[in-house]
Design a protein around this motif. Structure first.
Motif, PDB file in Angstrom:
ATOM      1  N   ILE A 130       0.824  -1.210   0.000  1.00 35.97           N
ATOM      2  CA  ILE A 130       0.000   0.000   0.000  1.00 35.97           C
ATOM      3  C   ILE A 130       0.858   1.260   0.000  1.00 35.97           C
ATOM      4  CG2 ILE A 130      -1.817   1.264   1.187  1.00 35.97           C
ATOM      5  CD1 ILE A 130      -2.705  -1.382  -0.053  1.00 35.97           C
ATOM      6  N   VAL A 131       1.751   1.365   0.982  1.00 39.66           N
ATOM      7  CA  VAL A 131       2.554   2.591   1.093  1.00 39.66           C
ATOM      8  C   VAL A 131       3.606   2.643  -0.010  1.00 39.66           C
ATOM      9  CG1 VAL A 131       4.061   3.952   2.572  1.00 39.66           C
ATOM     10  CG2 VAL A 131       2.130   2.696   3.562  1.00 39.66           C
ATOM     11  N   ASP A 132       4.452   1.599  -0.068  1.00 44.22           N
ATOM     12  CA  ASP A 132       5.501   1.591  -1.092  1.00 44.22           C
ATOM     13  C   ASP A 132       4.934   1.453  -2.497  1.00 44.22           C
ATOM     14  OD1 ASP A 132       7.276   1.776   0.986  1.00 44.22           O
ATOM     15  OD2 ASP A 132       7.834  -0.348   0.989  1.00 44.22           O
ATOM     16  N   GLY A 133       3.761   0.859  -2.620  1.00 42.04           N
ATOM     17  CA  GLY A 133       3.133   0.714  -3.923  1.00 42.04           C
ATOM     18  C   GLY A 133       2.418   1.955  -4.410  1.00 42.04           C
ATOM     19  N   GLY A 134       2.456   3.028  -3.597  1.00 43.93           N
ATOM     20  CA  GLY A 134       1.835   4.287  -4.009  1.00 43.93           C
ATOM     21  C   GLY A 134       0.317   4.281  -3.964  1.00 43.93           C
ATOM     22  N   ARG A 135      -0.266   3.404  -3.128  1.00 41.92           N
ATOM     23  CA  ARG A 135      -1.730   3.310  -3.074  1.00 41.92           C
ATOM     24  C   ARG A 135      -2.290   3.727  -1.716  1.00 41.92           C
ATOM     25  NH1 ARG A 135      -0.390  -1.463  -6.090  1.00 41.92           N
ATOM     26  NH2 ARG A 135      -0.628  -2.839  -4.302  1.00 41.92           N
ATOM     27  N   LEU A 136      -1.538   4.519  -0.967  1.00 43.01           N
ATOM     28  CA  LEU A 136      -2.002   4.947   0.353  1.00 43.01           C
ATOM     29  C   LEU A 136      -3.243   5.812   0.241  1.00 43.01           C
ATOM     30  CD1 LEU A 136      -1.633   5.121   3.412  1.00 43.01           C
ATOM     31  CD2 LEU A 136      -0.121   7.083   3.059  1.00 43.01           C
ATOM     32  N   ARG A 137      -3.234   6.769  -0.693  1.00 40.45           N
ATOM     33  CA  ARG A 137      -4.400   7.638  -0.846  1.00 40.45           C
ATOM     34  C   ARG A 137      -5.634   6.851  -1.257  1.00 40.45           C
ATOM     35  NH1 ARG A 137      -2.166  12.209  -4.777  1.00 40.45           N
ATOM     36  NH2 ARG A 137      -1.260  10.321  -5.713  1.00 40.45           N
ATOM     37  N   LEU A 138      -5.469   5.855  -2.125  1.00 44.36           N
ATOM     38  CA  LEU A 138      -6.597   5.036  -2.530  1.00 44.36           C
ATOM     39  C   LEU A 138      -7.119   4.219  -1.353  1.00 44.36           C
ATOM     40  CD1 LEU A 138      -8.456   4.030  -4.758  1.00 44.36           C
ATOM     41  CD2 LEU A 138      -6.712   2.345  -5.375  1.00 44.36           C
ATOM     42  N   PHE A 139      -6.208   3.713  -0.525  1.00 39.56           N
ATOM     43  CA  PHE A 139      -6.620   2.970   0.666  1.00 39.56           C
ATOM     44  C   PHE A 139      -7.428   3.860   1.606  1.00 39.56           C
ATOM     45  CE2 PHE A 139      -5.862   1.781   5.092  1.00 39.56           C
ATOM     46  CZ  PHE A 139      -6.270   0.462   5.095  1.00 39.56           C
TER      47      PHE A 139
END
Length: 268
Positions: A9-18
């Motif tokens: 999530i964080v390293d994959g750049g999907r924190l905002r989507l989460f």
């Protein structure tokens, strides 16, 4: 769990989507709980927001939250900062409030507890499903392949694949298979199968291609109607029951003059 969250999530750049999806689901469940309590007129739950006797629908608050979260998200630098996640969550709350009254906005009438109001719940379920697929790392129409595209030939082959996927998904949607078409944007095999198989009887594709009065059209319409009764009807009953359990059952229509009010109305 923590390692998965940091890596995917964080390293994959999907924190905002989460943050968006989590806030979206929580806000939708909360607002549906709230309106059901108001509908039951329980004494311990606050009622509608009615300043000066004017009922303000929660879609208004949703639009404000979306504007603040969306514009703020464009201004704040860094996709993995606390502020970016907070603004994405605020945008998710606003989106949930808006989509919860999607049918009301579409019809420009208060159809929240009518049969037409079921559309709002269906749209919310679709938004959750598509956001969940994106959170898992799937990108619509195979757009992830563009990141590693090198030569001109590879770029053209990827572009052709994207166009074919989009064409299959469009045909599937025109055939009335909304879920299959939307899932096909992320997993192409769904749209390919949906585009090949028969259209639903009331879909635009059926109206254009299955002309009644012709041998071929009558045969296809009959097959589509039989398939609708056999496969689609049980799924529709299940999704309707699930939507009612989560969001509340619509108010039955008032009986027609001369009709026995004790007779339960027919439901599609």
């Amino acid at each position: 769990m923590g390692e998965w969250f940091r890596h995917d999530i964080v390293d994959g750049g999907r924190l905002r989507l989460f943050c968006f999806l989590t806030a979206f689901v929580c806000a939708f469940l909360f607002i549906r709980f709230s309106v059901r309590m108001i509908r039951r007129q329980v004494s311990w739950w606050p009622g509608n927001v009615t300043p000066g006797g004017h009922h303000i629908h929660h879609v208004v608050f949703g639009l404000v939250f979306m504007c603040v979260g969306g514009i703020g998200g464009l201004v704040v630098p860094g996709p993995d900062t606390f502020a970016a996640g907070l603004l994405a969550a605020l945008f998710g709350v606003g989106t949930a409030l808006v989509l919860d009254e999607f049918a009301l906005v579409l019809h420009l009438s208060d159809v929240y507890w009518s049969e037409q109001g079921r559309l709002s719940v269906q749209v919310v379920f679709i938004a959750v499903a598509l956001s969940g697929l994106a959170l898992l790392g799937l990108r619509p129409l195979g757009l992830a392949d563009l990141d590693g595209a090198g030569g001109v030939l590879q770029v053209w082959s990827i572009a052709l694949t994207l166009l074919l996927n989009l064409a299959f998904a469009t045909v599937t949607l025109l055939k009335g298979k909304v879920w299959t078409g939307l899932l096909g944007l992320f997993v192409g095999v769904f749209s390919i199968v949906g585009a090949i198989r028969l259209a639903r009887p009331a879909s635009p594709w059926a109206r254009w291609r299955y002309r009644p009065g012709t041998r071929r059209g009558d045969r296809k319409l009959a097959r589509a109607a039989a398939r609708e009764r056999r496969w689609r009807a049980p799924v529709q009953r299940f999704t309707t029951a699930l939507g009612d359990a989560v969001a509340g059952r619509p108010t039955p229509p008032a009986p027609v003059s001369g009709e026995d009010p004790s007779t339960p109305p027919d439901r599609p």
